[in-house]
Motif scaffolding. Structure first.
Motif, short mmCIF file in Angstrom:
data_model
loop_
_atom_site.label_atom_id
_atom_site.label_comp_id
_atom_site.label_asym_id
_atom_site.label_seq_id
_atom_site.Cartn_x
_atom_site.Cartn_y
_atom_site.Cartn_z
N GLY A 258 0.92 -1.40 0.06
CA GLY A 258 0.23 -0.09 0.17
C GLY A 258 1.27 0.86 0.29
O GLY A 258 1.81 1.16 0.62
N SER A 259 0.42 2.78 -0.27
CA SER A 259 1.20 4.25 -0.25
C SER A 259 0.13 4.59 1.12
O SER A 259 -0.62 5.13 0.94
CB SER A 259 0.12 4.39 -1.58
N ALA A 260 1.06 4.83 1.90
CA ALA A 260 0.63 5.44 2.88
C ALA A 260 0.98 6.93 2.73
O ALA A 260 0.61 7.79 3.62
CB ALA A 260 1.96 5.42 4.04
N PHE A 261 1.31 7.84 1.54
CA PHE A 261 0.33 8.81 0.96
C PHE A 261 -0.70 9.01 0.78
O PHE A 261 -0.82 10.10 0.40
CB PHE A 261 1.46 8.91 0.28
N ASP A 262 -1.59 8.24 0.48
CA ASP A 262 -2.88 8.25 0.18
C ASP A 262 -3.66 7.55 0.85
O ASP A 262 -5.25 7.54 1.02
CB ASP A 262 -2.64 7.13 -0.95
N VAL A 263 -2.92 6.36 2.05
CA VAL A 263 -4.40 5.80 3.28
C VAL A 263 -4.08 5.89 4.09
O VAL A 263 -2.29 6.08 4.38
CB VAL A 263 -5.25 4.57 2.50
N ASP A 264 -5.04 5.92 4.98
CA ASP A 264 -4.13 6.24 6.48
C ASP A 264 -4.02 4.90 6.97
O ASP A 264 -5.01 3.77 7.38
CB ASP A 264 -5.04 7.02 7.66
N PHE A 265 -2.74 3.72 6.97
CA PHE A 265 -2.33 2.91 7.52
C PHE A 265 -2.85 2.72 8.45
O PHE A 265 -3.08 1.36 9.45
CB PHE A 265 -1.65 2.13 7.12
N ARG A 266 -3.11 3.79 9.46
CA ARG A 266 -3.86 3.39 11.58
C ARG A 266 -5.30 2.80 10.95
O ARG A 266 -5.70 1.86 12.15
CB ARG A 266 -3.93 4.36 11.78
N LEU A 267 -6.16 2.58 9.74
CA LEU A 267 -6.94 2.53 9.78
C LEU A 267 -7.27 0.73 9.83
O LEU A 267 -7.56 0.72 9.98
CB LEU A 267 -8.10 3.15 8.74
N ALA A 268 -5.99 0.12 8.93
CA ALA A 268 -5.46 -0.55 8.92
C ALA A 268 -5.78 -1.43 9.98
O ALA A 268 -5.93 -3.15 10.10
CB ALA A 268 -4.55 -1.56 7.81
N VAL A 269 -4.54 -1.39 10.86
CA VAL A 269 -4.00 -1.85 11.67
C VAL A 269 -4.73 -1.14 12.94
O VAL A 269 -5.22 -2.54 13.92
CB VAL A 269 -2.32 -0.52 12.57
N GLY A 270 -5.67 -0.63 13.61
CA GLY A 270 -6.68 -0.36 14.15
C GLY A 270 -7.90 -1.64 13.99
O GLY A 270 -8.75 -2.19 14.37
N LEU A 271 -8.53 -1.71 12.87
CA LEU A 271 -9.57 -2.81 12.39
C LEU A 271 -9.09 -3.74 12.54
O LEU A 271 -9.33 -4.74 13.15
CB LEU A 271 -9.40 -2.63 11.03
N LEU A 272 -7.69 -4.41 12.26
CA LEU A 272 -7.61 -6.30 12.49
C LEU A 272 -6.94 -6.00 13.66
O LEU A 272 -5.50 -7.85 13.77
CB LEU A 272 -6.62 -6.81 11.69
N LYS A 273 -6.10 -5.30 14.80
CA LYS A 273 -5.10 -5.41 15.34
C LYS A 273 -5.12 -6.17 16.65
O LYS A 273 -4.83 -7.24 16.92
CB LYS A 273 -4.93 -3.91 16.37
N GLU A 274 -6.69 -6.44 17.08
CA GLU A 274 -7.45 -7.27 17.98
C GLU A 274 -6.96 -8.78 17.23
O GLU A 274 -6.10 -9.61 18.39
CB GLU A 274 -8.65 -7.21 18.28
N GLU A 275 -7.40 -8.80 16.16
CA GLU A 275 -7.35 -10.35 15.60
C GLU A 275 -5.38 -10.76 15.76
O GLU A 275 -5.42 -11.94 15.89
CB GLU A 275 -8.48 -10.42 14.36
N ILE A 276 -4.78 -9.99 15.15
CA ILE A 276 -3.26 -10.04 15.01
C ILE A 276 -2.98 -10.16 16.51
O ILE A 276 -2.48 -11.28 16.55
CB ILE A 276 -2.87 -8.74 14.42
#
Length: 382
Positions: free
Chosen positions: A67-85
């Motif tokens: 992914g491109s960190a310039f175009d999407v906030d990766f904190r959304l991805a980590v927050g979404l999946l953190k509990e399962e990880i």
């Protein structure tokens, strides 16, 4: 295949290396790569994270790796999946455990490229670190993810996506009612936000179905109507206004913001519709008339005056609006709009209004061209 389902071939992948081999080609094929259109790319990432049938660890690794960190906030991805990880409890390598293990376990990742593995691990550790620094928790970003996913699904009239987001607790009223505003504009919301890319072919009925789905999901009817009426009016969507009226909209009580939105956007069909259906032209201290003046469109102002609007009652606000308004979104002209402002002010002068000293002082303080507007308007009105 729908653009939002661009990732379907990736669901047959078992490793990050397999995903990397197809990732960019699939985005390019759907014209959703970041260099094509940033908002469409954001939609692609939201759709992949929320709906792709892949193991959570593989989804997160794919986004962090490709992914491109310039175009999407990766904190959304980590927050979404953190509990399962975190439930996987994978240990960090001993060499780095002391530095990063306090932020959670490592991401299980199998790749033939050791440098890629290190890159993904570093990204994950850094993103988790930001949760502590910015004072937010993963739960905040998970909620933010589903709210954004809901807005995206509403914009694309994707009923499956709407159901998925609502099932994860998305709030239609979040982000200034974003999930309500996009379907309320319906087929008149021609473009995706901040882009020139046309939305897929949809009908007003598709978007009306989305609004009904939001109601069925628990959205209060009054909340939906108060947000949707101005949004539909601003884009001149009388078909959507008909629908909202059938949904028990009270234009006498709630029509004022819609009337002002239509007047400020030169949405003359919606303006005429609202007036014909009982919207009060005097409501909110004549806000619709002031908004019409700010549009710099004399015909819109004349419509409201013919409907009984009182220009004298909003004299000072109308004069100030004429002097300083620059509604570039309504005009292709990228000039200072001095001529348009002067024409509006001259019209007001012909109606008997006169700028007071306080109005002139305000305008000169707010806009460097206000003096030119005054001079041009005086000459035109003479």
């Amino acid at each position: 295949m729908s653009d939002l389902r661009w990732y379907l071939p990736l669901e047959r992948c078992d490793t990050l290396d397999d995903i990397r081999g197809q990732w960019h080609a699939l985005l390019e094929q759907s014209q959703m790569a970041p260099w094509h259109n940033a908002p469409r790319y954001q939609d692609a990432m939201l759709s992949f994270l929320g709906a792709a049938r892949l193991a959570p660890a593989l989804k997160l690794a794919a986004v962090l790796a490709c992914g491109s960190a310039f175009d999407v906030d990766f904190r959304l991805a980590v927050g979404l999946l953190k509990e399962e990880i975190d439930e996987l409890e994978v240990a960090w390598p001993e060499a780095v455990a002391a530095a990063v293990s306090d932020n959670g376990p490592a991401l299980p990742l199998a790749t033939q490229d050791p440098w890629l593995g290190a890159f993904v691990a570093g990204r994950l550790a850094g993103l988790r670190e930001t949760f502590g620094h910015d004072g937010t928790r993963a739960e905040h970003w998970r909620a933010a993810f589903w709210n954004r996913y809901l807005e995206m699904a509403c914009r694309h009239a994707d009923s499956e996506g709407v159901a998925l987001a609502l099932g994860h607790g998305a709030d239609p009223c979040a982000d200034a009612h974003a999930a309500i505003l996009t379907p309320a504009r319906g087929v008149h919301g021609y473009f995706l936000p901040e882009s020139g890319h046309l939305t897929p072919e949809r009908s007003n009925a598709d978007y009306q179905g989305i609004l009904l789905q939001l109601l069925a999901g628990g959205l209060a009817r009054a909340e939906m109507l108060s947000a949707a009426l101005p949004a539909a009016a601003a884009v001149d969507n009388t078909g959507m206004l008909d629908f909202l009226l059938a949904q028990e909209a009270d234009l006498r009580a709630d029509g004022a913001p819609a009337l002002a939105a239509a007047a400020g956007s030169m949405a003359t069909a919606a303006l005429a519709w609202l007036l014909a259906h009982g919207a009060d032209v005097h409501a909110d201290d004549g806000a619709a008339l002031v908004a019409a003046v700010g549009s710099l469109d004399q015909a819109t102002v004349e419509m409201l005056l013919a409907a009984g609007a009182d220009l004298q009652a909003v004299a000072s606000r109308a004069v100030r609006s004429a002097l300083v308004s620059r509604p570039y979104e309504l005009y292709s002209d990228e000039s200072d709009l001095v001529d348009q402002r002067a024409e509006m002010l001259a019209f007001l002068l012909r109606q008997g209004l006169r700028p007071g000293d306080a109005d002139i002082a305000y305008a000169l303080e707010q806009d460097r061209d206000a003096g030119r507007v005054l001079d041009a308007a005086a000459a035109s009105a003479a």
